[in-house]
Design a protein around this motif. Structure first.
Motif, short mmCIF file in Angstrom:
data_model
loop_
_atom_site.label_atom_id
_atom_site.label_comp_id
_atom_site.label_asym_id
_atom_site.label_seq_id
_atom_site.Cartn_x
_atom_site.Cartn_y
_atom_site.Cartn_z
N ILE A 1 0.69 -1.24 -0.06
CA ILE A 1 -0.08 -0.06 0.07
C ILE A 1 1.01 1.18 0.08
CG2 ILE A 1 -1.67 1.20 1.36
CD1 ILE A 1 -2.83 -1.37 2.21
N ALA A 2 1.90 1.12 0.62
CA ALA A 2 2.87 2.16 0.87
C ALA A 2 3.92 2.58 -0.60
CB ALA A 2 4.09 2.20 1.60
N PHE A 3 3.68 1.51 -1.45
CA PHE A 3 4.63 1.78 -2.68
C PHE A 3 4.37 2.96 -3.31
CE2 PHE A 3 6.01 0.62 -6.86
CZ PHE A 3 7.35 0.21 -6.71
N PRO A 4 3.27 3.30 -3.80
CA PRO A 4 2.84 4.52 -4.57
C PRO A 4 3.48 5.74 -4.15
CG PRO A 4 0.63 3.50 -4.05
CD PRO A 4 1.77 2.63 -3.57
N MET A 5 3.13 5.82 -2.62
CA MET A 5 3.50 6.90 -1.85
C MET A 5 4.99 7.10 -1.67
SD MET A 5 0.70 6.96 1.12
CE MET A 5 0.68 5.17 1.66
N ARG A 6 5.60 6.04 -1.68
CA ARG A 6 7.30 5.90 -1.54
C ARG A 6 7.84 6.53 -2.83
NH1 ARG A 6 9.76 0.11 -0.26
NH2 ARG A 6 11.78 0.84 -0.17
N MET A 7 7.04 5.87 -3.83
CA MET A 7 7.61 6.38 -5.16
C MET A 7 7.42 7.90 -5.45
SD MET A 7 9.00 4.05 -6.80
CE MET A 7 9.45 3.00 -5.25
N ALA A 8 6.29 8.33 -4.79
CA ALA A 8 5.94 10.02 -4.97
C ALA A 8 6.87 10.62 -3.86
CB ALA A 8 4.42 9.86 -4.79
N GLY A 9 7.42 10.01 -2.88
CA GLY A 9 8.20 10.65 -2.01
C GLY A 9 7.49 11.32 -0.98
N ILE A 10 6.33 10.99 -0.48
CA ILE A 10 5.57 11.33 0.63
C ILE A 10 6.16 11.04 1.98
CG2 ILE A 10 3.25 11.17 1.72
CD1 ILE A 10 2.04 10.64 -1.11
N PRO A 11 6.11 12.14 2.91
CA PRO A 11 6.85 11.83 3.99
C PRO A 11 6.21 10.69 4.92
CG PRO A 11 6.00 14.11 4.01
CD PRO A 11 5.64 13.50 2.63
N GLU A 12 7.38 10.04 5.71
CA GLU A 12 6.92 8.72 6.29
C GLU A 12 5.58 9.06 7.23
OE1 GLU A 12 8.38 5.96 6.65
OE2 GLU A 12 9.86 5.82 5.25
N ASP A 13 5.31 9.97 7.73
CA ASP A 13 4.12 10.04 8.96
C ASP A 13 2.98 10.18 8.11
OD1 ASP A 13 5.21 12.35 8.21
OD2 ASP A 13 4.75 13.49 9.90
N GLU A 14 3.04 10.63 7.12
CA GLU A 14 1.73 11.08 6.15
C GLU A 14 1.50 9.72 5.71
OE1 GLU A 14 -0.29 13.36 5.67
OE2 GLU A 14 -1.47 12.72 3.72
N GLN A 15 2.49 8.94 5.02
CA GLN A 15 2.04 7.66 4.52
C GLN A 15 1.61 6.79 5.56
OE1 GLN A 15 5.58 5.43 2.88
NE2 GLN A 15 6.49 7.19 1.87
N LYS A 16 2.20 6.82 6.68
CA LYS A 16 1.57 6.04 8.01
C LYS A 16 0.07 6.39 8.29
CE LYS A 16 2.39 4.14 12.24
NZ LYS A 16 1.08 3.81 12.21
N ARG A 17 -0.30 7.73 8.07
CA ARG A 17 -1.66 8.24 8.46
C ARG A 17 -2.46 7.61 7.26
NH1 ARG A 17 -5.04 11.54 6.90
NH2 ARG A 17 -3.79 12.27 5.31
N ARG A 18 -2.07 7.65 5.97
CA ARG A 18 -3.07 7.21 4.99
C ARG A 18 -3.27 5.75 5.05
NH1 ARG A 18 -1.61 10.49 -0.51
NH2 ARG A 18 -1.16 12.53 0.18
N ILE A 19 -2.02 4.97 5.21
CA ILE A 19 -2.26 3.60 5.33
C ILE A 19 -3.02 3.11 6.41
CG2 ILE A 19 -0.83 1.40 5.91
CD1 ILE A 19 1.52 2.53 4.63
N ASP A 20 -3.10 3.72 7.40
CA ASP A 20 -3.90 3.26 8.70
C ASP A 20 -5.36 3.58 8.37
OD1 ASP A 20 -1.86 2.34 10.03
OD2 ASP A 20 -1.46 4.13 11.06
N ALA A 21 -5.65 4.71 7.49
CA ALA A 21 -6.97 5.14 7.10
C ALA A 21 -7.57 4.16 6.21
CB ALA A 21 -6.76 6.48 6.63
N ALA A 22 -6.81 3.81 5.14
CA ALA A 22 -7.18 2.85 4.21
C ALA A 22 -7.33 1.57 4.70
CB ALA A 22 -6.15 2.75 3.22
N ALA A 23 -6.44 1.09 5.75
CA ALA A 23 -6.57 -0.39 6.29
C ALA A 23 -7.79 -0.24 7.13
CB ALA A 23 -5.27 -0.48 7.31
N LYS A 24 -8.09 0.63 8.08
CA LYS A 24 -9.41 0.76 8.66
C LYS A 24 -10.64 0.38 7.69
CE LYS A 24 -10.98 3.31 12.61
NZ LYS A 24 -11.55 4.44 12.23
N ALA A 25 -10.72 1.51 6.59
CA ALA A 25 -11.73 1.49 5.80
C ALA A 25 -11.89 0.19 5.08
CB ALA A 25 -11.52 2.52 4.81
#
Ligand SMILES: Nc1ncnc2c1ncn2[C@@H]1O[C@H](COP(=O)(O)OP(=O)(O)O)[C@@H](O)[C@H]1O
Ligand SMILES: [Mg+2]
Lengths: 334, 288
Positions: free
Chosen positions: A96-120
């Motif tokens: 799930i993090a891969f596209p964000m990692r490629m886009a260079g999104i900061p770690e904590d923002e990545q984590k926030r989005r992953i958690d939100a997506a995982a919850k949904a």
């Protein structure tokens, strides 16, 4: 925003023209379904929009900007593949993090989005697993999760449910519809299954051999199919199409009557026939009637309690206001 | 899975092959072990009786031992590095559609069918010969002094020859692995915004890791015992004496079967250590 416009888009593989010049507009926030038989060019059309195939001619615009020559990653679209296309050596979280990692999104923002997506998507307990350790439905959700976190302008789905069993498919269908209601992002969904199209779409695009046969809401297509092909394709069981003398009575080449618009009786009616196979679904029963002299079989939907036996003689009456008429070219006569 | 009956039938049918293989392996192994504890000099008195571990001590304490281990490691490591790097590159190249693909693939595989002795001789006489070799002509064409490959860069020369032989094998295994990569995965990563190099690093290379380990394992086991390439080129001089070659010299040139056998036992132990080590890596990869 995600308004996608196709302007005279053509796709040829060598000499084979898979998509003839095609115009189509997908409005922002709309759930559009491309439906058509296998091999009619649905996937190709979706891949053209995604940028995975080059258009031979014409223009693709996203939010008014020419995107024809923009590489896939820059179009701001996310795609969910039929095979899920998860990265097998990465955990669900890393997938799930891969596209964000490629886009260079900061770690904590990545984590926030992953958690939100995982919850949904009910994936919180599976984040550390590998895709190989998940069921089909869970993999599908991971693929969707990977698409969501990119916050794309539009989601593209290519037959995402065809690898799931029937029960799971119904569940995932609702989850995707639910997701659309929540995100309100444009979604383009490809399927060969008209039931999926009818149940999920805001707008259905019926394709045949690359040509757009009709565009409209599910009910528009059901009520007023533009031609014989759409009439036969949309609706389950299929519409009965009758040629010959009976059609001539209505001043046309072909008439179509849906199974649910024919009354069946054991005493009197307009047409006569013999009962063949009956399919009992509990709530409804579908009778396949032979020897009517109209078509090989006429399918009739009746109440679940109606019980005719194989070989019984029955009488059928179509609802006059629900007869569809088509001309020589197979086009609808209003 | 299988029934009791089919399992015992399978055992009976496998038995001849298993017994043959066991005999093939166990008899030489037992004889090597036996000789390694004896003073056995065929031309100087024959079997001179038991000597305990003396051969083992002498083999290791000889001044040739550690250099031979080093030469072995350099050759094996060098060949592995070259074949895997170029194998991955070639496999990716051959995976692309291009005109004449079938013929090119066969040509790439061809070196594997050339006998080691022949290929070493071809390299030695046709490429590396300081007077008539192709390289010498090339060097002269650019106005440089021809390199005397086998004495000036002996280890590198041997690594080059052996790599040429093993590159097809690595390429073939890696090519089949690349072909099994789901193209939708690559497309997904492309849409996810990974440029070609990152796609290679994050998708293709991890997909190939298992095949690379298999290549590593199989090649190591075969490379530890290369012999012909050294025999027909440097004959073990200029620091190209590997463990295998040292054993050969002890047995045949010094006519000391006991000492050579002790070296053979060391080689068996070394090969097994490598095999166990690599097997565990493969095992870990297979779990994933
Ligand atoms: N890469 C390709 N090269 C040649 N022909 C292709 C290629 N991809 C698809 N086609 C052809 O285009 C047509 C439409 O394919 P596709 O879009 O996959 O159909 P659908 O997804 O509707 O089943 C098919 O006839 C198929 O053979
Ligand atoms: Mg398809």
């Amino acid at each position: 925003m995600g308004r996608i416009t196709l302007d005279k888009v053509v796709k040829r593989f060598g000499d084979v023209e898979v998509i003839p010049p095609l115009d189509l507009t997908i409005e922002d926030g709309e759930f559009t379904v491309f439906v058509g038989p296998s091999g009619c060019g649905k996937s190709t059309l979706l891949r053209l929009i995604a940028g995975l195939e080059d258009v031979t001619d014409g223009q693709i615009r996203i939010d008014g900007n020419d995107a024809t020559d923009i590489p896939p990653a820059k179009r701001g679209l996310a795609m969910v593949f039929q095979s899920y296309a998860l990265y097998p050596h990465m955990s669900v979280r890393k997938n799930i993090a891969f596209p964000m990692r490629m886009a260079g999104i900061p770690e904590d923002e990545q984590k926030r989005r992953i958690d939100a997506a995982a919850k949904a998507l009910n994936l919180t307990d599976y984040l550390e697993r590998r895709p190989g350790q998940l069921s089909g439905g869970q993999r599908q959700r991971v693929a969707i999760g990977r698409a969501i976190v990119r916050e794309p302008a539009a989601f593209l789905f290519d037959e995402p449910l065809s690898n799931l069993d029937a029960a799971l498919r119904v569940g995932m269908r609702m989850e995707i519809s639910e997701l659309h209601a929540k995100l309100k992002t444009t979604m383009i969904y490809v399927t060969h299954d008209q039931v999926e199209a009818m149940t999920m779409a805001d707008k259905i695009v019926v394709l045949r051999a690359g040509y757009v046969e009709q565009v409209g809401s599910p009910l528009e297509l059901y009520r007023a199919p533009r031609n014989v092909f759409v009439a036969g394709f949309i609706g389950s069981p299929k519409m009965n199409l009758i040629d010959g003398a009976e059609a001539a009575k209505h001043d046309c080449k072909t008439i179509g009557v849906r199974p649910e618009h024919i009354a069946i009786s054991d005493s009197d009616g307009q047409w006569t026939g013999r009962v063949g196979v009956s399919e009992h679904l509990g709530s409804d029963t579908f009778f396949h009637i032979h020897d009517t002299g109209l078509a090989e079989t006429i399918t009739v939907r009746a109440d679940g309690e109606v019980g005719f036996r194989h070989g019984d003689t029955v009488y059928l009456t179509p609802r006059e206001d629900s007869i569809h008429r088509f001309d020589e070219q197979g086009l609808r006569i209003a | 899975m299988a029934t009791q009956h089919s399992r015992s039938a399978a055992r009976i049918m496998m038995a001849p092959a298993v017994i043959l293989l066991l005999g093939w392996m166990l008899v030489p192994l037992a004889m090597t072990l036996l000789f390694s504890f004896k003073q056995y000099l065929p031309l100087r008195g024959g079997d001179l009786g038991w000597v305990g571990f003396e051969n083992y001590v002498r083999f290791v304490s000889s001044s040739a031992f550690w250099p031979s281990v080093q030469a072995t490691l350099v050759i094996v490591g060098g060949v592995l590095a070259i074949t895997i790097c170029f194998g991955v590159l070639l496999a990716m190249l051959l995976d692309q559609p291009f005109w004449g693909q079938g013929i090119v693939r066969i040509l790439v595989i061809a070196p594997f069918f050339v006998m080691p002795t022949v290929s070493a001789l071809v390299w030695k006489n046709m490429f590396m010969d300081p007077v008539n070799g192709l390289f010498a002509h090339l060097w002269k064409f650019f106005g440089a002094d021809p390199v005397v490959w086998l004495s000036e860069a002996p280890l590198f020369s041997i690594v080059l020859i052996v790599s040429w032989q093993w590159l097809p094998f690595a390429t073939l295994i890696l090519l089949t692995a690349i072909q099994s990569l789901d193209s939708e995965q690559l497309e997904a990563s492309e849409m996810d915004g990974a440029p070609p190099l990152k796609r290679f690093w994050f998708i293709i290379l991890p997909h190939l890791s298992r095949a690379i380990t298999v290549v590593l394992l199989i090649q190591t086991i075969f490379l530890l015992s290369i012999f012909a390439e050294i025999f027909v080129t440097t004959q073990g001089s200029f620091g190209t004496r590997t463990l295998t070659y040292l054993i050969f010299q002890r047995v045949l040139e010094s006519q000391n079967v006991g000492l050579g056998s002790a070296g053979g036992v060391y080689a068996i132990i070394l090969a097994n250590i490598v095999a166990i080590f690599l097997m565990r890596i493969v095992g870990k990869n297979l779990d994933a």
